[in-house]
Design an enzyme around this catalytic site. Structure first.
Site, PDB file in Angstrom:
ATOM      1  N   SER A  74      36.918  68.456  55.725  1.00  0.00           N
ATOM      2  CA  SER A  74      37.108  68.478  54.273  1.00  0.00           C
ATOM      3  C   SER A  74      36.386  67.275  53.669  1.00  0.00           C
ATOM      4  O   SER A  74      36.986  66.384  53.082  1.00  0.00           O
ATOM      5  CB  SER A  74      38.605  68.456  53.931  1.00  0.00           C
ATOM      6  OG  SER A  74      38.812  68.651  52.552  1.00  0.00           O
ATOM      7  N   LYS A  75      35.050  67.280  53.849  1.00  0.00           N
ATOM      8  CA  LYS A  75      34.260  66.098  53.544  1.00  0.00           C
ATOM      9  C   LYS A  75      33.007  66.464  52.753  1.00  0.00           C
ATOM     10  O   LYS A  75      32.448  67.554  52.921  1.00  0.00           O
ATOM     11  CB  LYS A  75      33.830  65.394  54.843  1.00  0.00           C
ATOM     12  CG  LYS A  75      35.000  64.900  55.697  1.00  0.00           C
ATOM     13  CD  LYS A  75      34.515  64.383  57.043  1.00  0.00           C
ATOM     14  CE  LYS A  75      35.661  63.902  57.910  1.00  0.00           C
ATOM     15  NZ  LYS A  75      36.185  62.587  57.520  1.00  0.00           N
ATOM     16  N   CYS A 109      32.764  57.583  56.205  1.00  0.00           N
ATOM     17  CA  CYS A 109      32.988  58.455  57.359  1.00  0.00           C
ATOM     18  C   CYS A 109      31.968  58.078  58.416  1.00  0.00           C
ATOM     19  O   CYS A 109      30.768  58.298  58.249  1.00  0.00           O
ATOM     20  CB  CYS A 109      32.844  59.929  56.992  1.00  0.00           C
ATOM     21  SG  CYS A 109      33.005  61.026  58.444  1.00  0.00           S
ATOM     22  N   SER A 310      44.463  60.666  60.376  1.00  0.00           N
ATOM     23  CA  SER A 310      43.584  60.712  59.219  1.00  0.00           C
ATOM     24  C   SER A 310      44.138  61.703  58.209  1.00  0.00           C
ATOM     25  O   SER A 310      44.448  62.843  58.565  1.00  0.00           O
ATOM     26  CB  SER A 310      42.163  61.132  59.635  1.00  0.00           C
ATOM     27  OG  SER A 310      41.308  61.210  58.518  1.00  0.00           O
ATOM     28  N   HIS A 315      44.296  62.887  64.358  1.00  0.00           N
ATOM     29  CA  HIS A 315      42.913  63.350  64.464  1.00  0.00           C
ATOM     30  C   HIS A 315      42.686  64.004  65.817  1.00  0.00           C
ATOM     31  O   HIS A 315      43.243  63.582  66.831  1.00  0.00           O
ATOM     32  CB  HIS A 315      41.976  62.156  64.290  1.00  0.00           C
ATOM     33  CG  HIS A 315      40.562  62.526  63.982  1.00  0.00           C
ATOM     34  ND1 HIS A 315      39.648  62.832  64.963  1.00  0.00           N
ATOM     35  CD2 HIS A 315      39.904  62.638  62.799  1.00  0.00           C
ATOM     36  CE1 HIS A 315      38.476  63.108  64.402  1.00  0.00           C
ATOM     37  NE2 HIS A 315      38.605  62.994  63.087  1.00  0.00           N
ATOM     38  N   MET A 319      37.910  59.166  64.492  1.00  0.00           N
ATOM     39  CA  MET A 319      37.037  58.906  63.357  1.00  0.00           C
ATOM     40  C   MET A 319      36.033  57.817  63.748  1.00  0.00           C
ATOM     41  O   MET A 319      36.392  56.846  64.422  1.00  0.00           O
ATOM     42  CB  MET A 319      37.844  58.432  62.156  1.00  0.00           C
ATOM     43  CG  MET A 319      38.968  59.393  61.738  1.00  0.00           C
ATOM     44  SD  MET A 319      40.471  59.229  62.736  1.00  0.00           S
ATOM     45  CE  MET A 319      41.199  57.777  61.982  1.00  0.00           C
ATOM     46  N   GLY A 320      34.788  57.978  63.321  1.00  0.00           N
ATOM     47  CA  GLY A 320      33.766  57.005  63.682  1.00  0.00           C
ATOM     48  C   GLY A 320      34.068  55.619  63.151  1.00  0.00           C
ATOM     49  O   GLY A 320      33.850  54.605  63.836  1.00  0.00           O
TER      50      GLY A 320
END
Length: 397
Positions: A74-75, A109, A310, A315, A319-320
């Site tokens: 959802s980005k 992100c 997240s 997650h 996440m990076g």
């Protein structure tokens, strides 16, 4: 029956690219392709991106949009040519809420950062003189959300971005070309790396308990806790957390009080409007476990376990930006992450997450009593999934 067809306008048709970057997916735009009103921050831009993704959706599915009903999918990303010295492209990231009319612009992100360089080259946003016929194109990215530099090393074959390769990334089904991503000086420029000045604090959460925490501004604002203090082993997969409403409520409450102590919000009620940051994660020592793919991970392969949430859910991988926080915290003796990894000094760490294993490097140093980190490095991959036009109702703007 009255014909009201004339009351309805045709949909807007906007150039867009749907890309995977790392273990995330997002809709990418060249800023100049957006309608004029959405080329600048504000209500029109947010309304457009919400409609593209399919939010807010009370059903939680984003069926009428491009979103995949998870925080990882959802980005949105908006790119433009950069006028900053020694930078090629500006990168703006929007984390779109699923069930709320809300886009969080407070952080980056890290996963989609791997796709930014490739998109920028394909969109003509990088000067052709910087792209070799064969080899590695070094794309200098200005991350607008956090005012930081990211360097993406994009493989090029016959003058075009190479997408296919044999690099495997846990959490992604198929192999692809490796992209090295460097996060330069990833700590928060406006705040200390450790906002309280301590590498470990005690966090009192009314009605829940008192916990040891490491709160760090690096990559993305993150609060780390020990798994055992929360009643977990540290090897949990998504179902163990996300199917438990009480657990999710506990994590969100802890996250809110951590945000307050980190100075990210002024009142506890403001946490609901800052869902993307800080992240909350828990750590444990290395243990054998079974990843979500069914693959057996031997504890000898990893230094520790990390599980992170997240947008209110555990997650599926990592996440990076949280990986940058993990690598940075691991490099600093005495943090909860460092202690879970066995303590001591280190310049890289390999951790287990729900989908498998990830290695991240970081170089930290202590200067005048303050910790800083020069850069964090990790390898990801990226691929175009679809390109063309996305459509939204004309009445959206």
């Amino acid at each position: 029956m009255t014909d009201k067809t004339a009351d309805y306008l045709p949909q807007l048709r906007i150039p867009a690219t749907y890309m995977r970057g790392g273990t995330s997916k997002g809709v990418f735009f060249n800023c100049q392709d957006l309608p004029q009103a959405a080329q600048v921050a504000g209500q029109a831009r947010d309304a457009l991106l919400l409609r593209v993704i399919g939010s807010p959706d009370p059903y939680g599915k984003q069926t009428d949009g491009m979103g995949g009903a998870t925080s990882s999918t959802s980005k949105t990303v908006i790119l433009s040519s950069s006028e900053k010295n020694d930078h090629d492209v500006n990168y703006l990231f929007g984390q779109v809420a699923i069930d709320k009319a809300f886009i969080d612009w407070s952080g980056n992100c890290g996963n989609l950062s791997a796709a930014v360089g490739a998109f920028a080259i394909n969109a003509g946003l990088v000067d052709s003189s910087r792209i070799p016929a064969n080899g590695i194109a070094v794309v200098r990215i200005w991350q607008e959300n956090i005012s930081k530099t990211i360097i993406a090393h994009i493989p090029i074959c016959d003058g075009e971005v190479q997408e296919m390769g044999d690099f495997e990334l846990d959490g992604v089904t198929f192999p692809a070309a490796e992209i090295k991503v460097e996060f330069i000086d990833p700590s928060d420029a406006e705040n200390r790396m450790f906002p309280t000045g301590n590498i470990v604090d005690q966090l009192d959460v009314p009605g829940i308990g008192n916990f040891k925490v490491t709160m760090i501004n690096a990559g993305i604002a993150t609060v780390f806790l020990n798994a055992k203090e929360l009643g977990y082993q540290g090897t949990e997969l998504q179902e163990a957390i996300n199917s438990n409403p009480k657990a999710l409520e506990m994590f969100e409450t802890i996250r809110a009080f951590a945000a307050l102590k980190m100075g990210l919000i002024e009142h506890i009620d403001q946490a609901v409007t800052r869902q993307h940051t800080p992240k909350i994660a828990f750590v444990s020592k290395a243990q054998d476990y079974i990843a979500s793919s069914g693959k057996s991970i031997n504890k000898e392969r990893i230094d520790l376990h990390v599980r992170a949430l997240s947008m209110g859910k555990l997650h599926h991988a990592m996440m990076g930006t949280a990986a940058v926080a993990i690598g940075t915290a691991a490099a600093i003796p005495g943090t909860l992450v460092n202690l879970a990894a066995g303590g001591g000094e280190r310049q890289s760490v390999t951790f287990g997450h729900p989908s498998g294993v990830l290695k991240v490097g970081a170089q930290a140093s202590l200067q005048d009593g303050q910790w800083s980190v020069d850069k964090a490095v990790m390898s990801r991959s990226a691929r175009i999934l679809m390109e063309g036009w996305v459509r939204i109702p004309a009445t959206t703007l």
